[in-house]
Design a protein around this motif. Structure first.
Motif, PDB file in Angstrom:
ATOM      1  N   SER A   1      74.376  52.022   4.383  1.00  0.00           N
ATOM      2  CA  SER A   1      74.742  51.054   3.276  1.00  0.00           C
ATOM      3  C   SER A   1      73.365  50.676   2.879  1.00  0.00           C
ATOM      4  O   SER A   1      72.278  50.513   3.775  1.00  0.00           O
ATOM      5  CB  SER A   1      75.450  49.986   4.112  1.00  0.00           C
ATOM      6  OG  SER A   1      76.728  50.524   4.412  1.00  0.00           O
TER       7      SER A   1
ATOM      8  N   SER B   1      70.327  47.322   6.740  1.00  0.00           N
ATOM      9  CA  SER B   1      71.282  47.797   7.388  1.00  0.00           C
ATOM     10  C   SER B   1      71.002  48.799   8.547  1.00  0.00           C
ATOM     11  O   SER B   1      71.744  49.306   9.222  1.00  0.00           O
ATOM     12  CB  SER B   1      72.279  48.612   6.286  1.00  0.00           C
ATOM     13  OG  SER B   1      71.772  49.916   5.928  1.00  0.00           O
TER      14      SER B   1
ATOM     15  N   GLN C   1      67.863  51.706   1.131  1.00  0.00           N
ATOM     16  CA  GLN C   1      68.184  50.229   1.226  1.00  0.00           C
ATOM     17  C   GLN C   1      68.063  49.634   0.031  1.00  0.00           C
ATOM     18  O   GLN C   1      68.729  48.606  -0.431  1.00  0.00           O
ATOM     19  CB  GLN C   1      67.277  49.528   2.177  1.00  0.00           C
ATOM     20  CG  GLN C   1      67.007  50.031   3.701  1.00  0.00           C
ATOM     21  CD  GLN C   1      68.413  49.731   4.362  1.00  0.00           C
ATOM     22  OE1 GLN C   1      68.889  48.382   4.006  1.00  0.00           O
ATOM     23  NE2 GLN C   1      68.986  50.557   4.986  1.00  0.00           N
TER      24      GLN C   1
ATOM     25  N   ILE D   1      66.285  39.959   1.696  1.00  0.00           N
ATOM     26  CA  ILE D   1      67.404  40.928   1.902  1.00  0.00           C
ATOM     27  C   ILE D   1      67.408  41.033   3.532  1.00  0.00           C
ATOM     28  O   ILE D   1      66.964  40.865   4.314  1.00  0.00           O
ATOM     29  CB  ILE D   1      66.670  42.285   1.585  1.00  0.00           C
ATOM     30  CG1 ILE D   1      65.508  42.933   2.146  1.00  0.00           C
ATOM     31  CG2 ILE D   1      66.797  42.459  -0.054  1.00  0.00           C
ATOM     32  CD1 ILE D   1      65.201  44.388   1.905  1.00  0.00           C
ATOM     33  N   THR D   2      68.957  41.539   3.749  1.00  0.00           N
ATOM     34  CA  THR D   2      69.179  42.037   5.215  1.00  0.00           C
ATOM     35  C   THR D   2      69.287  43.504   5.091  1.00  0.00           C
ATOM     36  O   THR D   2      70.256  43.909   4.502  1.00  0.00           O
ATOM     37  CB  THR D   2      70.594  41.354   5.629  1.00  0.00           C
ATOM     38  OG1 THR D   2      70.193  39.802   5.749  1.00  0.00           O
ATOM     39  CG2 THR D   2      70.820  41.743   7.082  1.00  0.00           C
TER      40      THR D   2
ATOM     41  N   LYS E   1      71.718  44.317   2.054  1.00  0.00           N
ATOM     42  CA  LYS E   1      72.273  43.071   1.343  1.00  0.00           C
ATOM     43  C   LYS E   1      71.780  42.072   1.093  1.00  0.00           C
ATOM     44  O   LYS E   1      70.399  41.837   1.707  1.00  0.00           O
ATOM     45  CB  LYS E   1      73.510  42.633   2.017  1.00  0.00           C
ATOM     46  CG  LYS E   1      74.637  43.702   2.579  1.00  0.00           C
ATOM     47  CD  LYS E   1      75.690  43.205   3.279  1.00  0.00           C
ATOM     48  CE  LYS E   1      76.755  44.146   3.610  1.00  0.00           C
ATOM     49  NZ  LYS E   1      77.931  43.717   4.581  1.00  0.00           N
ATOM     50  N   SER E   2      71.747  41.090  -0.132  1.00  0.00           N
ATOM     51  CA  SER E   2      71.065  39.837  -0.460  1.00  0.00           C
ATOM     52  C   SER E   2      71.292  39.068   0.779  1.00  0.00           C
ATOM     53  O   SER E   2      72.367  38.837   1.566  1.00  0.00           O
ATOM     54  CB  SER E   2      71.722  39.253  -1.651  1.00  0.00           C
ATOM     55  OG  SER E   2      70.881  38.023  -2.030  1.00  0.00           O
TER      56      SER E   2
END
Length: 222
Positions: A10, A105, A114, A102-103, A13-14
């Motif tokens: 994945s 995965s 990413q 960002i985080t 994510k923000s």
């Protein structure tokens, strides 16, 4: 014959730039500020981006989400840069790049997985950063992994680097540094020639135990 498909990674994510984050169970950082890509022709010891300061003051940088920098990708036809950035065609492209929170995965994140929408992932340099918040002064061992070369700054002080071509690992290089109570900036620059790129950051005590009391922030103190 049934084929086992590769697991799908994945994308990042923000993340809330004002959020409070933690290391994972192994002491790995998974929440970052990211800025890139910047042009860096060559690989290994010949990578131009190792010495080039894309932030107009790497040691003075205080990354914040939304902060902007400019990058110019210019290359002659069939050059290494053109092959990586524009299918071999000569060209020039100017980008305005913003730090984004960002985080990831994976605790060994790959750049193209990413952040799949980037202009380029080869012949580039990029930065990741975080603010490590501690309740008291202490020495921290920072384990750096990078697919490509790297440079590391802690609270504006250049801590070390390697202008190399290599694969991604965990704690390939270790830097024992004094961190202060409050927020401490860790800034990592990765320089990539060809192929996939990635990075990893692990924070432990002097004896190698994850610092679970540490908090990860994505903004400097106000």
């Amino acid at each position: 014959m049934n084929r086992v498909s590769e697991p799908v990674v994945s994308p990042a994510k923000s993340a809330d730039p004002e959020g409070v984050f933690r290391l994972n169970a192994d002491g790995m950082v998974t929440d970052f500020l990211f800025c890139g890509p910047f042009p860096s022709v060559g690989s290994g010891a010949a990578a131009e981006g190792f010495e080039r300061d894309f932030l107009e003051g790497e040691s003075a940088a205080l990354p914040q989400a939304g902060q902007e920098h400019r990058a110019v990708f210019a290359a002659e036809g069939a050059s290494p840069g053109a092959n990586a950035w524009s299918g071999g065609a000569a060209g020039r492209r100017e980008l305005v790049l913003s730090w984004q929170s960002i985080t990831v995965s994976d605790d060994m994140p790959r750049l193209g997985e990413q952040l799949p929408g980037l202009f380029a992932t080869e012949q580039v340099a990029y930065y990741v950063a975080c603010y490590v918040e501690l309740e008291q002064d202490q020495f921290v061992r920072i384990g750096v992994g990078s697919d490509g070369g790297f440079k590391l700054w802690v609270n504006g002080r250049y801590t070390g680097g390697a202008n190399v071509s290599r694969g991604l690992g965990v704690g390939t290089n270790h830097h024992l540094v004094p961190l202060l109570s409050g927020r401490n900036l860790v800034l990592l620059k990765v320089i990539q020639g060809g192929g996939p790129s990635g990075w990893s950051l692990r924070l432990t005590s002097e004896d190698g135990h994850p610092i679970h009391a540490a908090r990860i922030r994505l903004s400097s103190p106000h």
